[in-house]
Each structure stands twice: as structure tokens, then as C-alpha cells.
Design an enzyme around this catalytic site. Structure first.
Site, PDB file in Angstrom:
ATOM      1  N   ASP A  53      -5.148   0.733 -10.576  1.00 55.34           N
ATOM      2  CA  ASP A  53      -6.496   1.195 -10.917  1.00 55.34           C
ATOM      3  C   ASP A  53      -6.499   2.493 -11.715  1.00 55.34           C
ATOM      4  OD1 ASP A  53      -8.241  -0.579 -10.056  1.00 55.34           O
ATOM      5  OD2 ASP A  53      -8.627   0.352  -8.106  1.00 55.34           O
ATOM      6  N   TYR A 111       3.756   0.629  -1.923  1.00 53.42           N
ATOM      7  CA  TYR A 111       2.859   1.689  -2.378  1.00 53.42           C
ATOM      8  C   TYR A 111       2.947   2.851  -1.391  1.00 53.42           C
ATOM      9  CZ  TYR A 111       0.251  -1.021  -5.882  1.00 53.42           C
ATOM     10  OH  TYR A 111      -0.124  -1.723  -6.997  1.00 53.42           O
TER      11      TYR A 111
END
Lengths: 253, 253
Positions: A53, A111
Site C-alpha cells: 500500500d 511482514y
């Protein structure tokens, strides 16, 4: 003969509207495709290992493209970096099998969500960590994080927006560590839904604040209702940190 | 009665034209004076512990100002931080003796120059470290750095520009350490000339490249000729890291 080239890269995502090419927005893929085109001499289409994002960072990201250009792979990082802005760096390049695909061949990703936990913020972590001034108990957060491990329907911790066939994923590991004022939530899975790590982070923080208990997380996942979990943490704390592929690729040190 | 208030702060200097107030340029002092004025309700003149240049950072910086405002010092950091941009943070505030002066009472300062030493640059160190791709030998650099220790005329490693009565200073310590890809040159002294740490860094790097030998440094200092020493390293790698005062001040953790 066309070659299939894979690149590992690192980027500081603050200036970018995420990975994916968009019209009228500066993206990492758009910037890298332009650099690749200059080096190989023809338009390039990059396949990335996932959509990060706007504002999200990558310590390690993999993309691949096809080219008939004969430039030796070991010269590609230097050649590409001379055409890239300072916040995107190609670390390594490798020729991969014809069937390799940066997203399709990826079997596991990690992540890391970084939280800066102190009374006052730190100017060196602006856009790089989520500033959280309330004292956080990492032991409690670890207990909350562990509830996400396993194969579940993760609909309760994703943002709607992209169509996916299934919201079932397998989280292999999910844990919280503290290093001084920095808290890190690491999540590895076979795949991630849109905003999933940021929603998991928000939910773990809700547990730290006593707004939820770790034992609430299982039932929340079962109900699949996004409104029951915690909020989506801001993008600047999120980093793609590790990738695993089904075939061995010479992209990581 | 007027109080003398000292602040410790931290700033990421990339966006600023240094500490010192200038017309038509955004500076750290100008930004902080505006925030102070809002909180105490009258114009404020800050005395800083030194002039940091454009793009130079401070892990720790001290400034003081006089005010008749009765706001409790422990509330000042929070109050000021709400009026400051994210790249400047007030860490602590303390009431100090009437004679305290952030620069005049400072008896010793430490600067750290950070070098990112790897084949490829790292996007997370842009403006935060000097990217140096050639392999650097920290043992040789340490030998070079040690040559600066002592009381010397440092005219050979300063930029002309500001008038100073004397170019003699005492360096208490000067050394190089490596932590993975990061090299750090730490210099502590009773005072620093304009661009002195950046010129020392450039000279130490010249030694690492074989353009100078560590034993050349003493004679270069003796000659006092700036053109014989190494170049001035870029500002983004430089951090003010520690301060010592003649009186005990409750500003550091």
C-alpha cells in the site's frame, strides 16, 4: 531467446502510492518499470510479489520481467540504480526459470510492523514506525499475536476492496518482540489479505489497551466481522521483510 | 521573576537550513521559537548549544530561553510538541540557574558521523548516512582518527566563513567503530570549528583510500592548510550526539 529476470529490491515507501502501477500516481512499479525500460531498451512489464500500500516499505521485495536483452544479470543492479531515485534500490538480479513468477512462485512471506513506544515521539521514526505513547506490555501482545497462528478465515482482519476467491490463509508465525522503545510484530503466512497485517496490529494493540482480550480473537475470526477487531494501524510502520520461493533463487544474501 | 528554561531536543535536520535563525529560510531555531512563543504567550529568543548546518541532525540538542510564564516545566515538552512539526521533538525541559547558557555553559560536545558502507546504497539511510560503496578498513580509519586527539590548531580542517578568535581546540576522543554496514566516527571536543567534523571525516576517508597516510595528519594540522586535508563530507551523515554542561542539568535520561 527471452530471459526471465528476477530482481530483489528495497524501498522506502513514504513517497509512493504503493507498488502497483496506477494512472496519475507515482508508484514503485511504475518507477522501476521506467528504469528497466531505459536499461534493456524496450518497455517492461513487472510482476511484483504483492501489492504493498501507499506508505508501506519493503526491506526485501521481488519482481520479475521478461526481456531479450543480453545484459549480464550481475550488471543489472548497478545499471538500474543509476536510473532510480534514492528511495528505491535494486539489491540483486538473477536469471530464473521460464515459469518463475514473483507472486505465483512465492510460497511464504513475512511482514514486520514496527511501533515506536515512548512518551515522546522520535523524529527519526516519522513515517517509519507507528508512534504509540501509552506503555505497551509486549508479553500480553505476544499472547494476542499467537491467537492468529494457524489456518483461519481472516475476513475479520482485512479491508474490503479487492476481490479474492477465498479469505482463508495460513499464518505460520505471529509474535511480538521488544528492542528498547521499538516493538516489532512479525507475521509470516502463505498469503495476506488487503490490510491484514495492519488490522492484526490494530487488534493486538486493542488487547494491549484492554479493549479486547487475547481469548476474544478466536471468536472474532470465527464471526468474520471486521467491525469486531481492532482498527487498521497506519501504513508507515509496515515493512515487507522476507520472502520464500518454491525454487531456489539467487536473490538474497 | 524571570525564569531560565533549558530544553533538550532531537531533530531530523534534512528539511532545515540548520539551527540558526535566518531570514527567508526554515531553520530549527526559527521553528522552535515560534512554538515557544505560542506556549508562553510572548516572543522568545532561543540560545542554542551550537550552529548545526543545513541537513545536519541532532540526537540531542540543548537550547535555553527566558520567560516570566509560570507553566510547569514538566508540561513544556508536551505543550511544545503539539506546536512542532514531526521532525523536531522536545525531549525534556528544566529550569536552570540564571547564569546558564546553552552554548557558554557547555564544556564538551560529541558529534557522530555515520557512513553507510556497502556495494549498494540503502534507501532507509538517504540523508541519514554518507553512502560509501568502496570497502573501508575501520582499523586504518581508527589509526587516522586518533591523530586528531589532543590540543591542536584545527585550521586545516575547518571551512572559512565564520570569524573565530582562535582555531585551537581540544579533541578528547576521536575513533571509528563498525556495526555491520554502518561505520561511525565519534569525535568529542571542548568546541568545534565550522565544518570541522565533516572535514575530519573526509580526511579519515582519504586515509582509508590511501590518498593520505595517518602519519600525514599531524604535519597537515601543523601547516594549517585546508587544501592539504580531505574534502568536507556531506551533512546528512552528521549527528550531534552528546553534550556535557558545567552545572548538572536535568535534561538527559
Amino acid at each position: 531467446m527471452e530471459r526471465n529476470i528476477a530482481l530483489s529490491l528495497r524501498y522506502e515507501g513514504t513517497r509512493y502510492h504503493g507498488w502497483q502501477v496506477q494512472k496519475n500516481a507515482v508508484t514503485v512499479a511504475g518507477t522501476l518499470e521506467a528504469a528497466c525500460a531505459k536499461v534493456v531498451g524496450h518497455p517492461v512489464h513487472l510482476t511484483g510479489c504483492g501489492r504493498t500500500d501507499a506508505g508501506v516499505h519493503a526491506m526485501c521485495y521481488v519482481a520479475n520481467f521478461r526481456t531479450s536483452c543480453r545484459i549480464p544479470v550481475e550488471r543489472l543492479p548497478y545499471a538500474l540504480n543509476t536510473h532510480l531515485p534514492e528511495d528505491i534500490v535494486v539489491l540483486k538480479a538473477a536469471e530464473v526459470s521460464a515459469g518463475f513468477n514473483a507472486i505465483g512462485s512465492c510460497i511464504k512471506k513475512e511482514y514486520t510492523y514496527q511501533i515506536y513506544n515512548d512518551r515522546v515521539r522520535d523524529p527519526f521514526y516519522v513515517h517509519r514506525a507507528y508512534f504509540y505513547p501509552k506503555r505497551l506490555d509486549e508479553t500480553l501482545m505476544q499472547r494476542a499475536a499467537e491467537q492468529f497462528i494457524g489456518t483461519h478465515d481472516f475476513a475479520a482482519v482485512r479491508s474490503v476492496g479487492t476481490d479474492v476467491r477465498s479469505t482463508v490463509r495460513t499464518i505460520y508465525d505471529c509474535g511480538v518482540t521488544r528492542q528498547g522503545k521499538l516493538l516489532r510484530l512479525r507475521v509470516s503466512a502463505n498469503g495476506f489479505l488487503y490490510n491484514m497485517v495492519r488490522a492484526i496490529t490494530g487488534t493486538v494493540l486493542y488487547c494491549a489497551e484492554g479493549k479486547l482480550r487475547p481469548e476474544d480473537i478466536g471468536p472474532i475470526l470465527d464471526r468474520g466481522d471486521r467491525s469486531l477487531a481492532g482498527p487498521t494501524a497506519p501504513p508507515g510502520g509496515l515493512y515487507l521483510t522476507r520472502l520464500w520461493y518454491e525454487e531456489e533463487v539467487d536473490l538474497f544474501d
